[in-house]
Design a protein around this motif. Sequence first.
Motif, PDB file in Angstrom:
ATOM      1  N   LEU A  93      -3.616  -3.545  11.282  1.00  0.00           N
ATOM      2  CA  LEU A  93      -2.716  -4.260  10.393  1.00  0.00           C
ATOM      3  C   LEU A  93      -1.269  -4.132  10.868  1.00  0.00           C
ATOM      4  O   LEU A  93      -0.874  -3.117  11.429  1.00  0.00           O
ATOM      5  CB  LEU A  93      -2.829  -3.719   8.963  1.00  0.00           C
ATOM      6  CG  LEU A  93      -4.181  -3.894   8.268  1.00  0.00           C
ATOM      7  CD1 LEU A  93      -4.165  -3.212   6.909  1.00  0.00           C
ATOM      8  CD2 LEU A  93      -4.525  -5.363   8.115  1.00  0.00           C
ATOM      9  N   VAL A 140       1.701  -4.724   4.204  1.00  0.00           N
ATOM     10  CA  VAL A 140       0.826  -4.886   5.358  1.00  0.00           C
ATOM     11  C   VAL A 140       0.181  -6.264   5.351  1.00  0.00           C
ATOM     12  O   VAL A 140      -0.040  -6.876   4.300  1.00  0.00           O
ATOM     13  CB  VAL A 140      -0.277  -3.799   5.400  1.00  0.00           C
ATOM     14  CG1 VAL A 140       0.335  -2.408   5.467  1.00  0.00           C
ATOM     15  CG2 VAL A 140      -1.204  -3.894   4.201  1.00  0.00           C
ATOM     16  N   ARG A 175       0.824  -1.211   0.000  1.00  0.00           N
ATOM     17  CA  ARG A 175       0.000   0.000   0.000  1.00  0.00           C
ATOM     18  C   ARG A 175       0.855   1.256   0.000  1.00  0.00           C
ATOM     19  O   ARG A 175       1.860   1.341   0.707  1.00  0.00           O
ATOM     20  CB  ARG A 175      -0.927   0.006   1.228  1.00  0.00           C
ATOM     21  CG  ARG A 175      -2.037  -1.026   1.128  1.00  0.00           C
ATOM     22  CD  ARG A 175      -3.040  -0.902   2.243  1.00  0.00           C
ATOM     23  NE  ARG A 175      -4.144  -1.845   2.072  1.00  0.00           N
ATOM     24  CZ  ARG A 175      -5.081  -2.064   2.964  1.00  0.00           C
ATOM     25  NH1 ARG A 175      -5.068  -1.402   4.106  1.00  0.00           N
ATOM     26  NH2 ARG A 175      -6.048  -2.943   2.731  1.00  0.00           N
ATOM     27  N   ARG A 222      -0.079   6.878   3.887  1.00  0.00           N
ATOM     28  CA  ARG A 222      -0.128   6.650   5.306  1.00  0.00           C
ATOM     29  C   ARG A 222      -1.234   5.660   5.649  1.00  0.00           C
ATOM     30  O   ARG A 222      -2.319   5.689   5.067  1.00  0.00           O
ATOM     31  CB  ARG A 222      -0.361   7.981   6.010  1.00  0.00           C
ATOM     32  CG  ARG A 222       0.801   8.953   5.673  1.00  0.00           C
ATOM     33  CD  ARG A 222       0.895  10.133   6.596  1.00  0.00           C
ATOM     34  NE  ARG A 222       1.880  11.137   6.340  1.00  0.00           N
ATOM     35  CZ  ARG A 222       2.980  11.053   5.619  1.00  0.00           C
ATOM     36  NH1 ARG A 222       3.271   9.959   5.002  1.00  0.00           N
ATOM     37  NH2 ARG A 222       3.816  12.049   5.486  1.00  0.00           N
ATOM     38  N   LEU A 223      -0.963   4.801   6.584  1.00  0.00           N
ATOM     39  CA  LEU A 223      -1.897   3.728   6.914  1.00  0.00           C
ATOM     40  C   LEU A 223      -2.943   4.203   7.904  1.00  0.00           C
ATOM     41  O   LEU A 223      -2.617   4.849   8.895  1.00  0.00           O
ATOM     42  CB  LEU A 223      -1.131   2.535   7.500  1.00  0.00           C
ATOM     43  CG  LEU A 223      -0.082   1.911   6.578  1.00  0.00           C
ATOM     44  CD1 LEU A 223       0.668   0.817   7.308  1.00  0.00           C
ATOM     45  CD2 LEU A 223      -0.725   1.368   5.315  1.00  0.00           C
ATOM     46  N   SER A 266      -5.116   0.664  11.930  1.00  0.00           N
ATOM     47  CA  SER A 266      -4.110   0.365  12.941  1.00  0.00           C
ATOM     48  C   SER A 266      -4.074  -1.108  13.314  1.00  0.00           C
ATOM     49  O   SER A 266      -3.178  -1.557  14.031  1.00  0.00           O
ATOM     50  CB  SER A 266      -4.375   1.203  14.200  1.00  0.00           C
ATOM     51  OG  SER A 266      -5.653   0.906  14.727  1.00  0.00           O
ATOM     52  N   HIS A 268       4.273   0.606   2.213  1.00  0.00           N
ATOM     53  CA  HIS A 268       4.280  -0.432   3.239  1.00  0.00           C
ATOM     54  C   HIS A 268       3.826  -1.777   2.681  1.00  0.00           C
ATOM     55  O   HIS A 268       3.010  -1.834   1.752  1.00  0.00           O
ATOM     56  CB  HIS A 268       3.348  -0.067   4.399  1.00  0.00           C
ATOM     57  CG  HIS A 268       3.824   1.057   5.253  1.00  0.00           C
ATOM     58  ND1 HIS A 268       3.369   2.350   5.100  1.00  0.00           N
ATOM     59  CD2 HIS A 268       4.718   1.083   6.279  1.00  0.00           C
ATOM     60  CE1 HIS A 268       3.957   3.127   5.999  1.00  0.00           C
ATOM     61  NE2 HIS A 268       4.772   2.389   6.721  1.00  0.00           N
ATOM     62  N   ALA A 297       2.549  -3.683   9.741  1.00  0.00           N
ATOM     63  CA  ALA A 297       3.161  -3.049   8.573  1.00  0.00           C
ATOM     64  C   ALA A 297       4.678  -3.144   8.622  1.00  0.00           C
ATOM     65  O   ALA A 297       5.286  -3.022   9.677  1.00  0.00           O
ATOM     66  CB  ALA A 297       2.725  -1.583   8.488  1.00  0.00           C
ATOM     67  N   ARG A 298       5.262  -3.369   7.439  1.00  0.00           N
ATOM     68  CA  ARG A 298       6.708  -3.283   7.270  1.00  0.00           C
ATOM     69  C   ARG A 298       6.959  -2.242   6.187  1.00  0.00           C
ATOM     70  O   ARG A 298       6.489  -2.376   5.055  1.00  0.00           O
ATOM     71  CB  ARG A 298       7.286  -4.628   6.825  1.00  0.00           C
ATOM     72  CG  ARG A 298       7.305  -5.697   7.881  1.00  0.00           C
ATOM     73  CD  ARG A 298       8.372  -5.471   8.928  1.00  0.00           C
ATOM     74  NE  ARG A 298       9.716  -5.528   8.388  1.00  0.00           N
ATOM     75  CZ  ARG A 298      10.440  -6.643   8.261  1.00  0.00           C
ATOM     76  NH1 ARG A 298       9.915  -7.806   8.616  1.00  0.00           N
ATOM     77  NH2 ARG A 298      11.663  -6.601   7.794  1.00  0.00           N
ATOM     78  N   LYS A 299       7.690  -1.202   6.536  1.00  0.00           N
ATOM     79  CA  LYS A 299       7.958  -0.160   5.556  1.00  0.00           C
ATOM     80  C   LYS A 299       8.999  -0.652   4.549  1.00  0.00           C
ATOM     81  O   LYS A 299      10.032  -1.197   4.918  1.00  0.00           O
ATOM     82  CB  LYS A 299       8.462   1.110   6.249  1.00  0.00           C
ATOM     83  CG  LYS A 299       8.647   2.280   5.284  1.00  0.00           C
ATOM     84  CD  LYS A 299       9.055   3.537   6.024  1.00  0.00           C
ATOM     85  CE  LYS A 299       9.283   4.694   5.056  1.00  0.00           C
ATOM     86  NZ  LYS A 299       9.705   5.924   5.757  1.00  0.00           N
TER      87      LYS A 299
END
Length: 307
Positions: free
Chosen positions: A153, A271, A144, A147-148, A151, A269, A155-157
């Motif tokens: 999910l 996710v 994605r 900004r996520l 919350s 990210h 996430a790995r940037k």
Amino acid sequence: MDQLSAMATFVRAVETGSLSAAARSLPSSLTSVSRQISALEKHFGTRLLLRTTRQLALTDDGRIFYERAKSILGEVREIEAALSRDRHQPSGRIRVSCPSLMGRLVIAPLLGEFLRRYPLLSVDLLLVDRAVDMVEEDIHLAIRVGRLRDSQLVARKLADLRMIVCASPAYLARRGVPQTPRDLAGHDCLVFSDAPGSAEWRFAESAKADRKIRISGRLWMNSLDALATAAKGGAGTVRVPSWQIDADIRAGNLQRILVAYEPAPTPLHLVFQPSRLASPKTRAFVDYLVERWRATDPFRADPAVAS
């Protein structure tokens, strides 16, 4: 009532199209299948299936229950795999969603090595330019942009993406170079969207704040590739990811403009739902993608500013 068993029976009945077909495939008796589905309907206090002599039809509640049940059963299978002896050998099918252009140009080329490394895994890559419902669409991982908001999910940037505005030198020679975002009101803008309407482009107003400028586009497309091609042909100004048109800018086909007003980069990210974390196949894909991104970040290049 064994709810997991009843869920599995319900899902099988929907997918096979009849109670008798579900009974044959399980295998089980028709009476047992009918009893389990009736017990589910009694437990939830709603009709899930409309039964006819020829086929089954889902009610609205039944459709919701079917999607959730499919997801829950998938998670149970993943937990079983994670706790099994061969958890170090990821297997099964993993469903990944990604923006279409990025999936085609960046993610797809990485999958060959991934499949060679994990011969027991299969990948479904869904290329869509929208935020998927990961539960309803049974998506294990999603890439994605932005900004996520969810919350829940994990996430790995992966990277930061820079959106830039550009146009062909011929167009700018004919119409002039915009000096501020407000000048775009007098230009032909090319807009990425599924349908015409109002659009906004974000620009940096100060070091700490951004401002959205309403854009009146003359050309709308749902393909970033096609928009960039139109821009190179002199159709107008376009706002696209910098990595997409880096080569065209360096070749002089497009000129980067409004550089001083470019907003801060947008995060990218990977996710997934917390319940997927224990899955060996999820961990394998996440670790692989992060590893490849660190080795060769495809978005590292920053197109030059044409003088």
